[in-house]
Design a protein around this motif. Structure first.
Motif, mmCIF file in Angstrom:
data_model
loop_
_atom_site.group_PDB
_atom_site.id
_atom_site.type_symbol
_atom_site.label_atom_id
_atom_site.label_comp_id
_atom_site.label_asym_id
_atom_site.label_seq_id
_atom_site.Cartn_x
_atom_site.Cartn_y
_atom_site.Cartn_z
ATOM 1 N N GLY A 15 0.850 -1.184 0.000
ATOM 2 C CA GLY A 15 0.000 0.000 0.000
ATOM 3 C C GLY A 15 0.884 1.232 0.000
ATOM 4 N N VAL A 16 0.526 2.216 -0.806
ATOM 5 C CA VAL A 16 1.290 3.463 -0.913
ATOM 6 C C VAL A 16 0.353 4.628 -0.653
ATOM 7 N N ASP A 17 0.827 5.566 0.151
ATOM 8 C CA ASP A 17 0.040 6.772 0.409
ATOM 9 C C ASP A 17 0.999 7.924 0.724
ATOM 10 N N ILE A 18 0.478 9.150 0.646
ATOM 11 C CA ILE A 18 1.279 10.337 0.950
ATOM 12 C C ILE A 18 1.078 10.818 2.380
ATOM 13 N N SER A 19 0.153 10.211 3.094
ATOM 14 C CA SER A 19 -0.202 10.688 4.421
ATOM 15 C C SER A 19 0.395 9.814 5.526
ATOM 16 N N PRO A 20 1.342 10.357 6.294
ATOM 17 C CA PRO A 20 1.901 9.579 7.401
ATOM 18 C C PRO A 20 0.836 9.143 8.416
ATOM 19 N N GLN A 75 -3.713 -6.751 9.556
ATOM 20 C CA GLN A 75 -3.958 -8.064 10.143
ATOM 21 C C GLN A 75 -3.076 -9.151 9.526
ATOM 22 N N HIS A 76 -2.131 -8.763 8.654
ATOM 23 C CA HIS A 76 -1.410 -9.753 7.869
ATOM 24 C C HIS A 76 0.107 -9.641 7.965
ATOM 25 N N GLY A 77 0.607 -8.892 8.920
ATOM 26 C CA GLY A 77 2.050 -8.797 9.117
ATOM 27 C C GLY A 77 2.792 -8.369 7.875
ATOM 28 N N SER A 78 3.922 -9.045 7.596
ATOM 29 C CA SER A 78 4.785 -8.639 6.484
ATOM 30 C C SER A 78 4.210 -8.984 5.112
ATOM 31 N N LYS A 79 3.105 -9.692 5.085
ATOM 32 C CA LYS A 79 2.452 -9.988 3.803
ATOM 33 C C LYS A 79 1.819 -8.717 3.206
ATOM 34 N N CYS A 80 1.550 -7.748 4.063
ATOM 35 C CA CYS A 80 0.984 -6.463 3.632
ATOM 36 C C CYS A 80 1.888 -5.357 4.157
ATOM 37 N N LYS A 81 2.520 -4.644 3.245
ATOM 38 C CA LYS A 81 3.507 -3.625 3.605
ATOM 39 C C LYS A 81 3.000 -2.252 3.163
ATOM 40 N N TYR A 82 3.198 -1.276 4.030
ATOM 41 C CA TYR A 82 2.768 0.085 3.716
ATOM 42 C C TYR A 82 3.982 0.993 3.553
ATOM 43 N N HIS A 83 3.878 1.907 2.556
ATOM 44 C CA HIS A 83 4.996 2.776 2.214
ATOM 45 C C HIS A 83 4.527 4.227 2.110
ATOM 46 N N LEU A 84 5.270 5.119 2.723
ATOM 47 C CA LEU A 84 5.059 6.550 2.540
ATOM 48 C C LEU A 84 5.757 6.944 1.244
ATOM 49 N N ASN A 85 5.042 7.641 0.387
ATOM 50 C CA ASN A 85 5.625 8.110 -0.869
ATOM 51 C C ASN A 85 5.459 9.617 -0.939
ATOM 52 N N ASP A 86 6.544 10.339 -0.700
ATOM 53 C CA ASP A 86 6.480 11.803 -0.729
ATOM 54 C C ASP A 86 7.080 12.367 -2.011
ATOM 55 N N GLN A 87 7.145 11.530 -3.048
ATOM 56 C CA GLN A 87 7.654 11.959 -4.347
ATOM 57 C C GLN A 87 6.532 11.863 -5.376
ATOM 58 N N ASP A 88 6.762 12.429 -6.561
ATOM 59 C CA ASP A 88 5.760 12.339 -7.624
ATOM 60 C C ASP A 88 6.100 11.203 -8.581
ATOM 61 N N ASN A 89 6.686 10.139 -8.050
ATOM 62 C CA ASN A 89 7.004 8.950 -8.826
ATOM 63 C C ASN A 89 6.913 7.740 -7.898
ATOM 64 N N LEU A 90 7.154 6.583 -8.449
ATOM 65 C CA LEU A 90 7.119 5.341 -7.657
ATOM 66 C C LEU A 90 8.464 4.619 -7.752
ATOM 67 N N TYR A 127 1.919 9.545 -12.653
ATOM 68 C CA TYR A 127 1.700 8.302 -11.907
ATOM 69 C C TYR A 127 1.215 7.178 -12.827
ATOM 70 N N ILE A 128 0.394 7.491 -13.795
ATOM 71 C CA ILE A 128 -0.054 6.456 -14.730
ATOM 72 C C ILE A 128 1.143 5.907 -15.505
#
Length: 158
Positions: free
Chosen positions: A67-72, A83-98, A126-127
């Motif tokens: 999961g990627v979002d700009i909001s900490p 609910q899924h530990g390391s199987k679901c990882k979240y990332h802060l993205n403060d750039q205009d790219n991936l 982003y597209i």
């Protein structure tokens, strides 16, 4: 559903909120299956994940979900509700790219109610990034308005 005016002001029951994500992802996966669209089940991206409503549901179908979002603050809640530990990882993205992801990495990319909240120059960028990080034979699904909400709609002249 999650824009239900009766739920404004934090009136959601958290289980009900996440259930809407489970239903949405199940409908998409079933629709793909019924249409003969084969999806590799290795890696998925939830772009604009917020608190993880959809990414938590994607874990049922994919080995790893990012999961990627700009909001900490949203990502802090996503980690709390994970609910899924390391199987679901979240990332802060403060750039205009991936650039935090390599080329051809994701089998499935999903973005809903995200791109329309940014200037068209950024949503286009982003597209392009989605296409770069999408694996060959991968599936990209995103929502974008048919016209900019930032500019007045053109009027047809007769």
């Amino acid at each position: 559903m999650f824009t239900d005016p009766n739920k404004k002001g934090n009136k959601w029951e958290i289980e009900q909120f996440f259930e809407t994500g489970r239903i949405e992802i199940e409908l998409i996966i079933n629709s793909c299956h019924e249409s003969g669209i084969k999806i590799s089940r290795k890696t998925a991206l939830d772009f604009g994940c917020g608190v993880g409503r959809l990414s938590q549901a994607m874990v049922q179908y994919f080995e790893t979900v990012h999961g990627v979002d700009i909001s900490p603050s949203m990502l802090k809640l996503a980690d709390k509700y994970n609910q899924h530990g390391s199987k679901c990882k979240y990332h802060l993205n403060d750039q205009d790219n991936l650039k935090l992801f390599p080329d051809n990495y994701f089998d499935f990319i999903y973005s809903k109610i995200t791109l329309q909240h940014m200037e068209p120059q950024y949503s286009r960028r982003y597209i392009r990034e989605f296409l770069r990080i999408l694996a060959p034979q991968g599936l990209l699904i995103f929502q974008i308005p048919s016209q900019s909400t930032l500019e007045p709609a053109p009027h047809n002249k007769i």
